[in-house]
Motif scaffolding. Sequence first.
Motif, short mmCIF file in Angstrom:
data_model
loop_
_atom_site.label_atom_id
_atom_site.label_comp_id
_atom_site.label_asym_id
_atom_site.label_seq_id
_atom_site.Cartn_x
_atom_site.Cartn_y
_atom_site.Cartn_z
N HIS A 58 0.82 -1.22 0.00
CA HIS A 58 0.00 0.00 0.00
C HIS A 58 0.86 1.27 0.00
O HIS A 58 0.37 2.34 -0.32
CB HIS A 58 -0.96 0.00 1.19
N LEU A 67 -3.06 6.30 -6.30
CA LEU A 67 -3.21 4.93 -5.83
C LEU A 67 -3.61 4.03 -6.98
O LEU A 67 -4.71 3.48 -7.02
CB LEU A 67 -4.25 4.85 -4.70
N LYS A 70 -4.87 0.45 -6.31
CA LYS A 70 -5.96 0.41 -5.34
C LYS A 70 -6.92 -0.77 -5.56
O LYS A 70 -7.32 -1.43 -4.61
CB LYS A 70 -6.73 1.73 -5.42
N GLU A 79 -6.34 3.03 0.65
CA GLU A 79 -6.49 4.36 1.22
C GLU A 79 -6.58 4.29 2.75
O GLU A 79 -5.97 5.10 3.45
CB GLU A 79 -7.73 5.04 0.65
N ASN A 92 -8.16 9.50 -4.49
CA ASN A 92 -7.18 8.46 -4.84
C ASN A 92 -5.77 8.99 -5.05
O ASN A 92 -4.98 8.38 -5.77
CB ASN A 92 -7.64 7.66 -6.07
#
Length: 110
Positions: A58, A67, A70, A79, A92
Motif C-alpha cells: 500500500h 493509488l 488500489k 487508502e 485516490n
Amino acid sequence: MAERNFYDDVYDVVRQIPPGRATSYGAIAAYLGSKQSSRVVGYAMMACGNAQPPVPAHRVVNRQGLLTGKFHFGGNTMEQLLASEGIAVKDNQIQNFKDVFWDPAIELAL
C-alpha cells in the motif's frame, strides 16, 4: 538456496519503507538499476499477497502519488491503510506526496 529474482529484490526494498511514508514504482525500479522496469515493480506488488514476511504494498504508488494499485486491495483498503499511517489521501491521490516520498536511492544509500 533458492535463486533470487527481481520480485524478491523489490520486496526487500518495499519492506524497508517506514510507516507514514510512500514511494513510487519508478523509484524502486531505478534503485534496483532497472529504470525502465516500473511496470514490473507494479506486477511484483500485485503478486505479493502471500509473501513472507508481508510486503507493505500500500506504500507504493505511481509517480504522481496516485493509488493506481488500489483495485488490487479491494474497496478503499489501500487508502485506509495509508490513512492509518497518517498519510492524507483525496480522490485516490496522496496529498502531500513530496513530503512523504521515500526515495530508496537516498534512504538506502550506504
